[in-house]
Structures are given as structure tokens and as C-alpha cells.
Design a protein around this motif. Structure first.
Motif, PDB file in Angstrom:
ATOM      1  N   UNK A 100       0.802  -1.226   0.000  1.00  0.00           N
ATOM      2  CA  UNK A 100       0.000   0.000   0.000  1.00  0.00           C
ATOM      3  C   UNK A 100       0.834   1.275   0.000  1.00  0.00           C
ATOM      4  N   UNK A 101       2.155   1.161  -0.092  1.00  0.00           N
ATOM      5  CA  UNK A 101       3.015   2.347  -0.020  1.00  0.00           C
ATOM      6  C   UNK A 101       2.717   3.386  -1.102  1.00  0.00           C
ATOM      7  N   UNK A 102       2.524   2.988  -2.378  1.00  0.00           N
ATOM      8  CA  UNK A 102       2.257   4.009  -3.399  1.00  0.00           C
ATOM      9  C   UNK A 102       0.967   4.785  -3.160  1.00  0.00           C
ATOM     10  N   UNK A 103       0.016   4.188  -2.455  1.00  0.00           N
ATOM     11  CA  UNK A 103      -1.269   4.833  -2.198  1.00  0.00           C
ATOM     12  C   UNK A 103      -1.296   5.639  -0.900  1.00  0.00           C
ATOM     13  N   UNK A 104      -0.172   5.707  -0.211  1.00  0.00           N
ATOM     14  CA  UNK A 104      -0.132   6.388   1.080  1.00  0.00           C
ATOM     15  C   UNK A 104       0.298   7.842   0.905  1.00  0.00           C
ATOM     16  N   UNK A 105      -0.567   8.809   1.220  1.00  0.00           N
ATOM     17  CA  UNK A 105      -0.208  10.222   1.056  1.00  0.00           C
ATOM     18  C   UNK A 105       0.757  10.676   2.144  1.00  0.00           C
ATOM     19  N   UNK A 106       1.455  11.762   1.882  1.00  0.00           N
ATOM     20  CA  UNK A 106       2.442  12.243   2.854  1.00  0.00           C
ATOM     21  C   UNK A 106       1.779  12.683   4.156  1.00  0.00           C
ATOM     22  N   UNK A 107       0.492  13.053   4.091  1.00  0.00           N
ATOM     23  CA  UNK A 107      -0.214  13.491   5.297  1.00  0.00           C
ATOM     24  C   UNK A 107      -0.418  12.362   6.296  1.00  0.00           C
ATOM     25  N   UNK A 108      -0.227  11.118   5.848  1.00  0.00           N
ATOM     26  CA  UNK A 108      -0.417   9.964   6.730  1.00  0.00           C
ATOM     27  C   UNK A 108       0.683   9.871   7.783  1.00  0.00           C
ATOM     28  N   UNK A 109       1.831  10.465   7.504  1.00  0.00           N
ATOM     29  CA  UNK A 109       2.952  10.406   8.443  1.00  0.00           C
ATOM     30  C   UNK A 109       2.563  11.039   9.771  1.00  0.00           C
ATOM     31  N   UNK A 110       2.842  10.343  10.858  1.00  0.00           N
ATOM     32  CA  UNK A 110       2.482  10.829  12.189  1.00  0.00           C
ATOM     33  C   UNK A 110       3.202  12.133  12.513  1.00  0.00           C
ATOM     34  N   UNK A 111       2.503  13.102  13.125  1.00  0.00           N
ATOM     35  CA  UNK A 111       3.175  14.340  13.539  1.00  0.00           C
ATOM     36  C   UNK A 111       4.375  14.082  14.447  1.00  0.00           C
ATOM     37  N   UNK A 112       4.292  13.046  15.292  1.00  0.00           N
ATOM     38  CA  UNK A 112       5.423  12.733  16.169  1.00  0.00           C
ATOM     39  C   UNK A 112       6.670  12.450  15.344  1.00  0.00           C
ATOM     40  N   UNK A 113       6.512  11.683  14.267  1.00  0.00           N
ATOM     41  CA  UNK A 113       7.650  11.337  13.416  1.00  0.00           C
ATOM     42  C   UNK A 113       8.253  12.597  12.804  1.00  0.00           C
ATOM     43  N   UNK A 114       7.405  13.491  12.317  1.00  0.00           N
ATOM     44  CA  UNK A 114       7.908  14.737  11.730  1.00  0.00           C
ATOM     45  C   UNK A 114       8.662  15.576  12.760  1.00  0.00           C
ATOM     46  N   UNK A 115       8.129  15.657  13.967  1.00  0.00           N
ATOM     47  CA  UNK A 115       8.791  16.434  15.021  1.00  0.00           C
ATOM     48  C   UNK A 115      10.128  15.802  15.407  1.00  0.00           C
ATOM     49  N   UNK A 153       9.075  21.733  18.985  1.00  0.00           N
ATOM     50  CA  UNK A 153       8.671  21.325  20.329  1.00  0.00           C
ATOM     51  C   UNK A 153       8.132  19.897  20.297  1.00  0.00           C
ATOM     52  N   UNK A 154       8.654  19.040  21.150  1.00  0.00           N
ATOM     53  CA  UNK A 154       8.215  17.649  21.182  1.00  0.00           C
ATOM     54  C   UNK A 154       6.875  17.493  21.883  1.00  0.00           C
ATOM     55  N   UNK A 155       6.740  18.078  23.066  1.00  0.00           N
ATOM     56  CA  UNK A 155       5.525  17.889  23.852  1.00  0.00           C
ATOM     57  C   UNK A 155       4.301  18.373  23.084  1.00  0.00           C
ATOM     58  N   UNK A 156       4.485  19.393  22.281  1.00  0.00           N
ATOM     59  CA  UNK A 156       3.393  19.964  21.495  1.00  0.00           C
ATOM     60  C   UNK A 156       2.837  18.956  20.492  1.00  0.00           C
ATOM     61  N   UNK A 157       3.683  18.052  19.987  1.00  0.00           N
ATOM     62  CA  UNK A 157       3.269  17.161  18.898  1.00  0.00           C
ATOM     63  C   UNK A 157       2.288  16.091  19.359  1.00  0.00           C
ATOM     64  N   UNK A 158       2.463  15.595  20.590  1.00  0.00           N
ATOM     65  CA  UNK A 158       1.549  14.572  21.116  1.00  0.00           C
ATOM     66  C   UNK A 158       1.712  14.518  22.630  1.00  0.00           C
ATOM     67  N   UNK A 159       0.848  15.224  23.326  1.00  0.00           N
ATOM     68  CA  UNK A 159       0.990  15.352  24.773  1.00  0.00           C
ATOM     69  C   UNK A 159       0.814  14.017  25.492  1.00  0.00           C
ATOM     70  N   UNK A 160      -0.080  13.168  24.997  1.00  0.00           N
ATOM     71  CA  UNK A 160      -0.301  11.870  25.642  1.00  0.00           C
ATOM     72  C   UNK A 160       0.949  10.997  25.557  1.00  0.00           C
ATOM     73  N   UNK A 161       1.540  10.944  24.362  1.00  0.00           N
ATOM     74  CA  UNK A 161       2.725  10.100  24.169  1.00  0.00           C
ATOM     75  C   UNK A 161       3.883  10.568  25.039  1.00  0.00           C
ATOM     76  N   UNK A 162       4.155  11.864  25.015  1.00  0.00           N
ATOM     77  CA  UNK A 162       5.313  12.355  25.758  1.00  0.00           C
ATOM     78  C   UNK A 162       5.051  12.386  27.263  1.00  0.00           C
ATOM     79  N   UNK A 163       3.796  12.481  27.661  1.00  0.00           N
ATOM     80  CA  UNK A 163       3.473  12.337  29.085  1.00  0.00           C
ATOM     81  C   UNK A 163       3.793  10.923  29.551  1.00  0.00           C
ATOM     82  N   UNK A 164       3.492   9.939  28.696  1.00  0.00           N
ATOM     83  CA  UNK A 164       3.803   8.549  29.055  1.00  0.00           C
ATOM     84  C   UNK A 164       5.309   8.328  29.117  1.00  0.00           C
TER      85      UNK A 164
END
Length: 314
Positions: free
Chosen positions: A107-122, A143-154
Motif C-alpha cells: 500500500x506504499x504508493x497509495x499512502x499520502x504524505x499526510x499519513x505520516x504521524x506528527x510525532x515522526x515529523x517532530x 517542540x516535542x511535547x506539542x506534537x503529542x501530549x499523551x505520548x510524551x506524558x507517558x
């Protein structure tokens, strides 16, 4: 008015100090990109293989078992566009680069760039200094915490519970990631609920067009430096394979076939239907565990050795 502004400043200052301290603390923790970048910087003059892709490639290839000087920069949800950005930044810094491996699941060719997780971009921006957002960077992107507060809180909670313990080897590969859906089912296929298997079967013609364009840029750039490109699809369990949209498989295979006819430095190693990978080698239906990765890495090593020693045999 001045007094109100002054009071507001004194009110906000402690919050700002706390947030800056939080970001400094988060940047000090161990992350795959941080460890990978440290290894890359120390070994960039000798690296021969650059591996890019999404989580399937990230979990499938442990450079420890490749017998080549390698780095795996694949990451969860990291599509073709962010991989192009990483390639564009790092490839010129690797003078001995011989092979670029790029994850190419069905499914890689059908995956748009917007699918990339914000955490990965940060994380890419924080530790590689590479902008994979697909737009101009903004101050909050750093800022890391800004990208996903739940993940970085964990991550903070885990630190105070376990310390800054790292599961990563020197290549940034997590050697302890076993406990997923398959281990939870004790690797008993009869206990695995197919309805819980996540699979992306969405067609996106715009994404196919854009991804083909970025693929060609990578391949052409490699051709200019006599670098071979291997499109790679890692082993996935038969339960997952049965759920694939055959139209998407056909679109991927057709795109790869057309590209291989156009570029002689391009190869395709499709290991996704390898029946030698039993349930006990999987984390879940489409990701290998570290033992499975050892076997998959060995398979890729054999393939790469063949195209280096006898490229005309393909």
C-alpha cells in the motif's frame, strides 16, 4: 496598562520556564532517531547501505545482521515523501553509499504524505534536522511535547518509573519489542482475531502520482552516483496478506515493474509472502519481532550480496 502587562509577564514567566525545562528534559531521553543519528554521525564516512521506510521496514531490518555498514532510518508511518526528504539530506553525506533500501509494502504508493504521524515529523526535525512536514517549518514544530501530549506524558511517567533505560542497540533498533498481538495470543493462530488486524486498503490516485515522482527522484539521484536502489517489502503474516486489496497489490507491482524497465539500477525484493515466517516471528500481523527481524535481515543481506556480486543476474 503597563502594570497589567507587567503582571501578565510575571505570571507567564514561570510557565515559560517550566515548559522550556520540559522540552530540554524530553530532548535528553532516548529515541530511535536520536540513537540512529548519533551512530550515523560517527560512521557516515563508512556507511554503505541506507535503509528508509515505514514501521514494517523499521521492525524487519536490524543492521546488526546485515554484514554491511548500514543505518536504518525507517520509522512508523513514514511514507515515501518523508523518506525522500531524509534521502535528500543524508545521501550526499555518505561517500561510500552503495545501496539504498526503500520500504515498498503493497500500500506504499497509495499512502499520502499526510499519513505520516506528527510525532515522526517532530522527531525528524529535532534529531536529524530534516523537515519532513511537507511545508515550511514553524516555531512549534521544534517542540516535542506539542506534537503529542499523551505520548510524551507517558515517556515522562516511564522515566520516573524505570529511569532512562534504553532498549535500543547502537543502530537504534529496539531489541525487546516482542509483546504484541501475536505474543498475547501465545502465537496461536486460532486465538488471533482477524477483525483486530489493522490494514490500510485505501486507493489514492493523487498519492500514487506524487509518490512515483519522488521515487524517480531518488532513483535518478542514485543512478548519477552509481548507487543501487532496492525496493523492499518485508514478510507479513498470511492472515494479513489475505486481507490485502489485490488492486493495491497490482498497482504497486505495476509501478515497480515500470520503474525497473526504466532504471537499470533498480531492484525489487518482495519477501512479504514468505511462508517460512511462522507466527512466532511476528509482533503483530504485519510487523516482525526481533527474532523475525534477524531472519528477515539475513534474507535481505543475501539479496544485496547477489546484486553487488552479480547485478546482471536479475
Amino acid at each position: 496598562m503597563k502594570k497589567s502587562i507587567k503582571n501578565l509577564f510575571y505570571f507567564c514567566l514561570p510557565l515559560l520556564i517550566i515548559y522550556v525545562g520540559l522540552e530540554i528534559f524530553l530532548h535528553s531521553l532516548d529515541y530511535e532517531p536520536k540513537t540512529k543519528n548519533e551512530y550515523l554521525e560517527k560512521n557516515k564516512n563508512n556507511l554503505e547501505i541506507l535503509i528508509l521506510g515505514a514501521s514494517q521496514t523499521e521492525r524487519a531490518i536490524n543492521p546488526e545482521f546485515l554484514d554491511f555498514n548500514s543505518i536504518n532510518l525507517a520509522a512508523s508511518s513514514q511514507g515515501i515523501y518523508p523518506n525522500f526528504c531524509l534521502f535528500k539530506y543524508f545521501a550526499p553525506k555518505l561517500p561510500k553509499l552503495k545501496i539504498v533500501v526503500l520500504g515498498m509494502p503493497f500500500n506504499a504508493p497509495n499512502t499520502p504524505k499526510e499519513y505520516t504521524s506528527p510525532i515522526v515529523n517532530h522527531l525528524n526535525l529535532a534529531f536529524y534536522n530534516v523537515n519532513t512536514f511537507g511545508r515550511a517549518t514553524m516555531p512549534q514544530d521544534y517542540l516535542l511535547f506539542h506534537s503529542n501530549q499523551d505520548y510524551f506524558s507517558s515517556r515522562i511517567q516511564n522515566y520516573f518509573r524505570d529511569g532512562n533505560y534504553s532498549n535500543l542497540n547502537k543502530f537504534g533498533y529496539d531489541t525487546t519489542r516482542f509483546y504484541g498481538a501475536y505474543q498475547a495470543a501465545n502465537y496461536n493462530i486460532g486465538k488471533i482475531n482477524k477483525s483486530e488486524i489493522h490494514i490500510e486498503n485505501e486507493h489514492n490516485s493523487k498519492a500514487i502520482h506524487n509518490n512515483a515522482r519522488y521515487l524517480k527522484k531518488i532513483i535518478r539521484s542514485c543512478k548519477e552516483r552509481n548507487i543501487k536502489v532496492v525496493l523492499y517489502s518485508s514478510p507479513t503474516h498470511f492472515l494479513y496478506n489475505e486481507m490485502r486489496d489485490t488492486n493495491l497489490v497490482y498497482e504497486r507491482d505495476s509501478l515497480v515493474k515500470n520503474l525497473m524497465e526504466e532504471y537499470e539500477n533498480l531492484y525489487f525484493f518482495n519477501d512479504e509472502d514468505n511462508s517460512g515466517f511462522e507466527a512466532d516471528l511476528f509482533y503483530n500481523a504485519n510487523h516482525l519481532n526481533p527474532i523475525g527481524a534477524k531472519k528477515a535481515s539475513s534474507n535481505l543481506k543475501t539479496f544485496i550480496s547477489k546484486i553487488i556480486d552479480n547485478p546482471k543476474s536479475f
